[in-house]
Design an enzyme around this catalytic site. Structure first.
Site, mmCIF file in Angstrom:
data_model
loop_
_atom_site.group_PDB
_atom_site.id
_atom_site.type_symbol
_atom_site.label_atom_id
_atom_site.label_comp_id
_atom_site.label_asym_id
_atom_site.label_seq_id
_atom_site.Cartn_x
_atom_site.Cartn_y
_atom_site.Cartn_z
ATOM 1 N N CYS A 1 39.013 47.373 38.951
ATOM 2 C CA CYS A 1 38.540 46.802 37.869
ATOM 3 C C CYS A 1 37.467 47.560 37.243
ATOM 4 O O CYS A 1 37.621 48.843 36.517
ATOM 5 C CB CYS A 1 37.837 45.437 38.162
ATOM 6 S SG CYS A 1 37.374 44.225 36.622
ATOM 7 N N GLU B 1 41.336 42.915 46.859
ATOM 8 C CA GLU B 1 40.180 42.619 47.644
ATOM 9 C C GLU B 1 39.777 41.040 47.969
ATOM 10 O O GLU B 1 39.268 40.556 48.884
ATOM 11 C CB GLU B 1 38.896 43.476 47.494
ATOM 12 C CG GLU B 1 37.953 43.109 46.593
ATOM 13 C CD GLU B 1 38.252 43.456 45.090
ATOM 14 O OE1 GLU B 1 37.648 43.139 43.977
ATOM 15 O OE2 GLU B 1 39.428 43.905 44.933
ATOM 16 N N HIS C 1 42.237 42.562 41.132
ATOM 17 C CA HIS C 1 41.402 42.611 42.351
ATOM 18 C C HIS C 1 42.327 42.291 43.742
ATOM 19 O O HIS C 1 42.298 41.137 44.084
ATOM 20 C CB HIS C 1 40.326 41.474 42.425
ATOM 21 C CG HIS C 1 39.136 42.026 41.273
ATOM 22 N ND1 HIS C 1 38.185 42.730 41.545
ATOM 23 C CD2 HIS C 1 39.026 41.584 39.959
ATOM 24 C CE1 HIS C 1 37.420 42.941 40.484
ATOM 25 N NE2 HIS C 1 37.949 42.252 39.425
#
Length: 238
Positions: free
Chosen positions: A86, A205, A203
């Site tokens: 990002c 994660e 994302h």
């Protein structure tokens, strides 16, 4: 695998990515943006998501010139792994480690939703736990994720297999509706020439635990944790 997560003023996903890496078995240290060196033995540098200082000028423009980025460039130049997520992707482009630019989303609005990605290749340090063409579900949260590059750069990225992920639907089909930010060729992430630097807008994660809705992002961090030590770059003959 020893990872260093760089923290910029405004970062808000550094803890998430550190947790994902530790879950995969990596050792993790954090590095403040004003530092000039990376921890000894660093294999992977991560530029996490969040709103880095100076984004009001242009996303990543000032953070890309932070002291630590000289060390990150040197690390990448030696073949070390670098991951930008990002805002980290924006910083990689602004610092010259990846080509192109991230512009305002096509609808000029911040977007935040579940997102499927098509894995373009599974022979890199970042994607070995995936399959080529696999559709994985992660999420997006950005206002400037519209990837753009000039025609020559785009030809190189496509021709050299350097597109890492594309926005797609649940079946893996690349559609206009799936490409909500309007990125060129539905590009969601790209590699450097040596495939040791990856930048992506979504994302992974955030999708490493079933408690938060899925684990498709875990494959990236497990791939990295299992990656062999990078080989030093060959010196060109005089």
């Amino acid at each position: 695998m020893k990872a260093a997560v760089v923290v910029f003023p405004g970062s808000n996903r550094d803890g998430d990515v550190a947790r994902a890496l530790r879950q995969a078995g990596a050792r993790v240290a954090t590095v403040w943006h004003a530092e000039s060196k990376l921890p000894r033995g660093t294999d992977l540098v991560v530029l996490p998501g969040g709103f880095a200082y100076g984004d009001y000028l242009r996303c990543g423009a000032i953070a890309g010139r932070a002291h630590v980025m000289d060390a990150v460039r040197a690390h990448a130049g030696k073949g070390g792994l670098v991951l930008g997520i990002c805002n980290g992707f924006q910083i990689l482009c602004e610092s010259g480690l990846l080509p192109g630019v991230l512009m305002r989303n096509a609808n000029l609005r911040f977007i935040c939703h579940w997102q499927h990605l098509k894995v373009e290749r599974a022979d890199t340090a970042f994607t070995s736990r995936y399959a080529p063409g696999q559709a994985i579900q992660v999420c997006v949260a950005h206002g400037e994720g519209n990837y753009f590059a000039d025609p020559e750069t785009t030809r190189r990225l496509e021709g050299e297999g350097r597109v890492a992920f594309r926005y797609c639907d649940a079946r893996g089909e690349v559609t206009a509706d799936a490409n909500r930010n309007g990125s060129l060729n539905a590009i969601a992430g790209i590699y450097s020439e040596r495939l040791n630097v990856l930048g992506l807008m979504p994302h992974p994660e955030n999708l490493v635990d079933p408690l938060v809705g899925g684990t498709d992002g875990r494959g990236m961090f497990e791939s990295l944790a299992a990656a062999p030590a990078p080989k030093p770059a060959r010196k060109k003959a005089a």
